[in-house]
Design an enzyme around this catalytic site. Sequence first.
Site, PDB file in Angstrom:
ATOM      1  N   GLY A   1       0.807  -1.209   0.000  1.00  0.00           N
ATOM      2  CA  GLY A   1       0.000   0.000   0.000  1.00  0.00           C
ATOM      3  C   GLY A   1       0.842   1.263   0.000  1.00  0.00           C
ATOM      4  N   ALA A   2       1.865   1.303   0.854  1.00  0.00           N
ATOM      5  CA  ALA A   2       2.711   2.488   0.957  1.00  0.00           C
ATOM      6  C   ALA A   2       3.926   2.151   1.798  1.00  0.00           C
ATOM      7  CB  ALA A   2       1.934   3.656   1.568  1.00  0.00           C
ATOM      8  N   MET A   3       4.907   3.060   1.792  1.00  0.00           N
ATOM      9  CA  MET A   3       6.138   2.863   2.561  1.00  0.00           C
ATOM     10  C   MET A   3       6.585   4.186   3.150  1.00  0.00           C
ATOM     11  SD  MET A   3       8.370   0.813   3.698  1.00  0.00           S
ATOM     12  CE  MET A   3       9.714   1.283   4.771  1.00  0.00           C
ATOM     13  N   GLU A   4       6.979   4.145   4.414  1.00  0.00           N
ATOM     14  CA  GLU A   4       7.207   5.334   5.219  1.00  0.00           C
ATOM     15  C   GLU A   4       8.593   5.926   5.070  1.00  0.00           C
ATOM     16  OE1 GLU A   4       8.178   1.785   8.056  1.00  0.00           O
ATOM     17  OE2 GLU A   4       6.763   2.216   6.448  1.00  0.00           O
TER      18      GLU A   4
ATOM     19  N   HIS B   1      -1.317   6.583   8.447  1.00  0.00           N
ATOM     20  CA  HIS B   1      -0.494   5.445   8.886  1.00  0.00           C
ATOM     21  C   HIS B   1       0.977   5.737   8.593  1.00  0.00           C
ATOM     22  CE1 HIS B   1       0.266   0.888   8.943  1.00  0.00           C
ATOM     23  NE2 HIS B   1       1.378   1.387   8.426  1.00  0.00           N
ATOM     24  N   GLU B   2       1.276   6.144   7.363  1.00  0.00           N
ATOM     25  CA  GLU B   2       2.669   6.398   7.000  1.00  0.00           C
ATOM     26  C   GLU B   2       3.221   7.607   7.761  1.00  0.00           C
ATOM     27  OE1 GLU B   2       4.022   4.046   5.436  1.00  0.00           O
ATOM     28  OE2 GLU B   2       2.104   3.121   4.946  1.00  0.00           O
TER      29      GLU B   2
END
Length: 854
Positions: A274-277, A308-309
């Site tokens: 979904g995504a990466m921080e 969230h990220e």
Amino acid sequence: MPGKNLSRDEAQQRASILAVDSYQVRLDVTSAPDPAAATFRSTTTVAFRCERPGAATFLDLLAPAVRAVTLNGRALDPATAYDGARVHVDGLAAENVLTVEADCAYSRTGEGLHRFVDPADGETYLYTHYEPADARRVFATFEQPDLKAPFTFTVTAPAAWDVWSNAVHEKVTEHDDARTWEFAPTQPISTYLTAVVAGPYHIARDHYRRELPDGTTLDIPLSAMCRKSLAPHFDPEEILGVTKLGLDFFHEEFDYPYPFGKYDQAFVPEYNIGAMENPGCVTFKEDFVFRSKVTDAAYENRANVILHEMAHMWFGDLVTPRWWDDLWLKESFADFMGSYALIGARTRYSSAWVTFANQRKAWAYRQDQFPTTHPITADIRDLEDAKLNFDGITYAKGAAVLKQLVAYAGSDAFFEGARRYFKRHAFGNTALTDLLDVLAETSGRDLKTWAAAWLQTSGVNALTPQVTADAEGRITELAVLQDGEVLRPHRIAIGLYDRDADGALVRTERIEADIAGARTVVAEAAGRRRPALVLLNDEDLTYCKIRFDEDSLAALRTGLGDIADELARALAWSAVWNLTRDALMPARDYVDLVLRFAGQEGNIGVLQSLHAQAKTAVDLYADPAWRAEGARQLADGALRELRAAVPGSDHQLAWARFLAQTAGGAEHLGLVRGLLTGSARIDGLDVDQELRWALWLALAAAGQATDEELAGELAADNTAGGKRQYTLALAARPTPEAKAAAWSAVVDSDELPNALVEANIAGFALPSHRELTALYAAPYFKLLEKIWSERTIEIAMRFVGGFFPAAQTDRQTLAEADAWLDGHPQAAPALRRLVLERRDDLARALRAQACDRG
């Protein structure tokens, strides 16, 4: 994979003697637009100290070739220093400078530096993704989270491109046909958090400003970017609006200024997650750029992921787990904060906890009932273990347990503990005890006992009410029964529900109780009127499965949709789904509940979950003799609700998509074709591009879409999304040739990009085509170890999970899975875990089918 793994013991030994002072990484990606160019130049200079001069160590690197290795001015022979996965060096000094020059490979699997060519305009795009250990595909590195260091990136790219990294760029140098971007040094961060994004991206910019308590002004440059061809669909105002609300919220709650300067958010193609921080340069899957109409649940999900990220900037980036055992220290917190902040930051998504209860926790319950379940604080032996532990335990169960912790310790104590944690461990690495120590300080509670019960054990408890009443309908005793291998303390609310004058089921009484042991009597309930429905864990305060007494279950069968409160209703839906999965409710009874009450469901996210679960109930959990009837009922119900839905509403779109998923009969497929050709119309329903592909998939799966029709749709949508949907539709055709082609595309070549691997597998594995795919079960088990050893772990995981013969819900397939497991005790533990989980899904389906048969 063999030679590419790193064990926890090796990482601990390396960290015990080394401290890293800095990395300087130079990348030359000017070759990227040339499809024949397989590699790019990477030069890494790392300065590090060694506590034991004379010792040996290694750097991690996955590259086709190493050109030069220089340690403290001494040239080493790459042929002996580099073994294909590690750069070995010995004779270390107290202070060292090591330079590694390598040719690294552009990726097509979403691991390392991923290269994508946009079919819409021919433009090339690059981005990196590393977690947990793929920075080594781009530069030589000590690939473990506790060897943090500042990074200075320099990237030479085509002149028409822009380049982003974790820090701001300080200088751009023009060349004839290229530009070199020099970035400022980062704060000390872990290798897996570094990032590079490069290409002709469309970009929107903004700023966030905040007055700090010391009188200074925090100014954070903001940006959001996507591919140029997606720019007409991009909505950066909404994205950056949520971003600003989140920054306000986290600054208020964490009392630690955002530490990474700028805040870029890149929506990138063919992203695996979904995504990466990545601090200062967050990457997201570009599915969050909506090409067509989506329901509000999709916007809520995107906002949740953004927050969230953002939470990771503190939980994970500022303070990072020492090793992957404590992955929960970042992922559980970010998952919890995503929902908490949606409400706390005053976004428009006020139903965040409903979504969490109904969707995120369903993921946790499933994962926690596998034989491979693990405690939230897991035993992560190596990088393969780490890759698999980005799962429903680490994310959703961990978040649910944190919600219980906030109820247990109090929100004020929880956030004060977080503030102390950040200030005490800024830019460092931590383990479980570091956080528990500060939370014990602020809450005054014994959190070691709490952690032992919740963080260091596995499995989910089920709570069941036991109600007795007298002849006048008064409760004489209400007890809560708890089962599970580990009995935990639960602080819960118990809701007593009755019908009001309008016929709705409303809460008339609320009781809070501490549950401990196998049976807890709730004394406060005695003497109250016996309600129609007793709902345990009302308000979803703890992590558990809830059951019902017979009277309450009867009330749900006749009126689940009449529960007025949307969170209580979502909990009831979640509970009856768990009953179905646990073979305690026949699948056809669950389908009946959905068909009777889903039309009343106001929460669009819950409705879409019901659709997915009802489809699974028919495909896998229903008696095979009833399966065709169940499928017809779902399609009939979808058509009925589609026609009844408010024109133009989210609910209308959700029912249209559900019809596309369930259509099988002549009436349903005729409407599907009519919607595509324009000969049929549903008032208010916009048959846009994404819905068109969903409808074409329905026809393709039924054998009613020709090659020419599908190719024509692709010609009209010559985009990355169109190519993915076209590939899916081709693989979904019910012919031996289509299945063979999809299988071969994944198995016989490793050239296919990750997005098309996924599309081929999804189309191949449609449950309705189980007869066609049955003959692939034997080859699947024969290929497991070969695929695991030869492919990247991301692609290998997709093969293992996606091609497992899950639709063959019979004893023979179960026996084949058991035979493989029994015959391969020495297979990679991560591979065995994946197979064992798929085997457990199959066994669960067989138990559910037996329940459905009666």
